[in-house]
Scaffold this active site. Structure first.
Site, mmCIF file in Angstrom:
data_model
loop_
_atom_site.group_PDB
_atom_site.id
_atom_site.type_symbol
_atom_site.label_atom_id
_atom_site.label_comp_id
_atom_site.label_asym_id
_atom_site.label_seq_id
_atom_site.Cartn_x
_atom_site.Cartn_y
_atom_site.Cartn_z
ATOM 1 N N PHE A 1 -43.044 -48.587 3.808
ATOM 2 C CA PHE A 1 -42.442 -48.889 5.111
ATOM 3 C C PHE A 1 -41.932 -50.352 5.066
ATOM 4 O O PHE A 1 -42.581 -51.242 4.492
ATOM 5 C CB PHE A 1 -43.799 -48.881 6.240
ATOM 6 C CG PHE A 1 -43.276 -49.249 7.625
ATOM 7 C CD1 PHE A 1 -42.921 -48.402 8.410
ATOM 8 C CD2 PHE A 1 -43.452 -50.648 7.900
ATOM 9 C CE1 PHE A 1 -42.190 -48.807 9.681
ATOM 10 C CE2 PHE A 1 -42.910 -51.332 9.042
ATOM 11 C CZ PHE A 1 -42.358 -50.289 9.944
ATOM 12 N N ASP B 1 -42.279 -56.732 -1.073
ATOM 13 C CA ASP B 1 -42.361 -56.770 0.335
ATOM 14 C C ASP B 1 -43.776 -57.116 0.984
ATOM 15 O O ASP B 1 -44.626 -56.472 0.956
ATOM 16 C CB ASP B 1 -42.051 -55.362 1.112
ATOM 17 C CG ASP B 1 -42.115 -55.634 2.606
ATOM 18 O OD1 ASP B 1 -42.686 -56.445 3.148
ATOM 19 O OD2 ASP B 1 -41.452 -54.564 3.562
ATOM 20 N N LYS C 1 -44.203 -61.683 9.834
ATOM 21 C CA LYS C 1 -45.377 -61.513 10.328
ATOM 22 C C LYS C 1 -46.045 -62.676 10.588
ATOM 23 O O LYS C 1 -45.625 -63.723 11.655
ATOM 24 C CB LYS C 1 -46.098 -60.332 10.104
ATOM 25 C CG LYS C 1 -45.502 -59.086 9.805
ATOM 26 C CD LYS C 1 -46.600 -57.878 10.274
ATOM 27 C CE LYS C 1 -45.826 -56.586 10.683
ATOM 28 N NZ LYS C 1 -45.292 -55.587 9.727
HETATM 29 C C1 LIG Z 1 -44.223 -54.884 9.667
HETATM 30 C C2 LIG Z 1 -43.480 -54.909 8.149
HETATM 31 C C3 LIG Z 1 -42.222 -54.713 8.175
HETATM 32 C C4 LIG Z 1 -41.038 -54.896 9.366
HETATM 33 O O1 LIG Z 1 -41.348 -56.016 9.896
HETATM 34 P P1 LIG Z 1 -40.724 -56.204 11.475
HETATM 35 O O2 LIG Z 1 -40.921 -57.575 11.925
HETATM 36 O O3 LIG Z 1 -41.655 -55.128 12.338
HETATM 37 O O4 LIG Z 1 -39.342 -55.748 11.451
HETATM 38 C C5 LIG Z 1 -41.663 -54.452 7.030
HETATM 39 N N1 LIG Z 1 -42.550 -54.230 5.850
HETATM 40 C C6 LIG Z 1 -43.838 -54.344 5.805
HETATM 41 C C7 LIG Z 1 -44.627 -53.952 4.735
HETATM 42 C C8 LIG Z 1 -44.330 -54.517 7.291
HETATM 43 O O5 LIG Z 1 -45.643 -54.378 7.455
#
Ligand SMILES: *Cc1c(COP(=O)(O)O)cnc(C)c1O
Length: 402
Positions: free
Chosen positions: A140, A225, A254
């Protein structure tokens, strides 16, 4: 207006791209939130780890208000006095040469993809338009068209094609599969240290270290990520630090915004980040002084309140308690720091009904996919509140045992 009325309006006028629990929150403080009917809940999701510092942190709100009165937006057409300081503080904290600011996590992932491709053409000598970035099954990384192009979740992709090519997929946690998938056109490998959205999937120890070795050996960039796992959530500042496997590029977001403003960033050393030249990439709000002032304070709070150490300690404490839960519906309890998943057997009737029952008992959390409940409270939480939460969880599991 009450809960029912708000929900009716939202469902009529708001697009239905989410399936939220039926709790309408209008106030929060620390680890607690209140709904419009005056009910109080403990927040066990932290907005998917965007509220690691707790809701309405007094220091972060103070920084937000002070900056809002002074200067909020210049665009990068001009300079401002906050972006340079955030850039320096972030690079020093994370140990990278340079940083590029964006707003949402998905935008930062897009930025990392663009940097890796440009690096592939300019530094590695990959033939034009042939660059590949290897990703993992069940990843994700966000919701933009390119990012969903390399998702393996049908729900995220259905009817959104055509997709961006150039993203071979390998199984998560399988370093040999990564090595086999590498070709002379491979620019990078993009991976979450823990797959949170996929259901808190933790690779075997040594995986990231092997990834680091394979990427180094093959001149492939290792991109982590850390949008959800970073900034203390797993009990280290970054989850990659568990394995002494420093990536070439990390993506964060985040909690960088302290739970109040969207801020994301990509960090790398000069040989990679240096590929961007003026005009080649950007964002109107990226590096805005309001977000930067908030992010600076958000980082200081993580450091000065020792939230990373607290996440490690409280995570271990809570995991131990969760493992004492006796229920024939529990298949697995796993986690690192305060990123914890409880996986149920399919016979349990789905994680959703557990989350709904937990909400009625005063604990807000969310199912990930069908059978995993994620527990991820703000990192400021202490044992007393964890004990209270555990009491609710034990109660709900007993109630739903049949
Ligand atoms: C939340 C998240 C994203 C996307 O972030 P957004 O601010 O919602 O675009 C990407 N990678 C990971 C691992 C996430 O938890």
């Amino acid at each position: 207006m009450n809960t029912k009325q708000y929900i009716a309006i939202e469902d009529k006028y708001g697009a239905h791209n989410y399936h939220p629990l039926d709790v309408v929150i209008d106030k929060a403080k620390g680890i607690w939130v209140w709904d419009v009917d005056g009910r109080k809940y403990i927040d066990f999701l932290s907005a998917y780890s965007a509220v690691n510092q707790g809701h309405n942190h007094p220091r972060i709100i103070k920084a937000l208000m002070a900056q809002a009165r002074r200067l909020t937006l210049t665009s990068r057409a001009f300079r401002n006095d906050q972006w340079p300081l955030l850039a320096k503080e972030l690079c020093q904290m994370a140990g990278f040469d340079m940083v590029l600011p964006m707003n949402s996590g998905a935008e930062a992932v897009e930025t990392a993809v663009k940097a890796a491709r440009k690096w592939g053409y300019q530094k590695k000598g990959i033939a034009q338009d042939q660059a590949e970035i290897i990703v993992c099954q069940n990843n994700f990384h966000g919701r933009t068209t390119t990012v969903i192009s390399f998702s393996t979740e049908p729900l995220y992709r259905r009817d959104f094609g055509p997709f961006t090519p150039g993203f071979p997929v390998v199984p998560f946690g399988d370093a040999e599969a990564l090595e086999r998938a590498i070709t002379p056109n491979t620019a990078a490998f993009l991976v979450e240290p823990i797959q949170a959205e996929a259901g808190i999937l933790i690779p075997a120890p040594g995986y990231l270290k092997k990834v680091r070795e394979i990427c180094t050996k093959n001149n492939v960039l290792f991109i982590a990520d850390e949008i959800q796992t970073g900034l203390g959530r797993t009990g280290k500042l970054f989850a990659f630090q568990y394995e002494d496997a420093r990536p070439d590029m990390i993506v964060i977001g985040k909690s960088l915004g302290g739970g109040c403003i969207p801020v994301s960033a990509v960090l790398a050393d000069e040989p990679v980040m240096g590929v961007f030249k003026p005009g080649e990439h950007g964002s109107t709000f990226g590096g805005n002084p309001l977000a930067c002032a908030v992010a600076r304070e958000a980082l200081r709070v993580i450091k000065e309140e020792k939230l990373v150490a607290n996440a490690a300690k409280m995570g271990a404490y809570f995991m131990k308690k969760l493992k004492t839960l006796k229920s024939r519906h529990i298949k697995d309890v796993r986690g690192k720091g305060l990123l914890i998943g409880v996986e149920l057997y399919p016979e349990a009737g789905g994680a959703r009904r557990y989350c709904e029952t937990l909400a009625a008992a005063g604990l807000l959390c969310k199912e990930t996919h069908d059978n995993v409940i994620r527990f991820a409270p703000p990192l400021i939480i202490g044992t007393k509140d964890l004990d209270w939460a555990f009491g609710r969880i034990a109660e709900v599991f007993a109630k739903l045992e049949n």
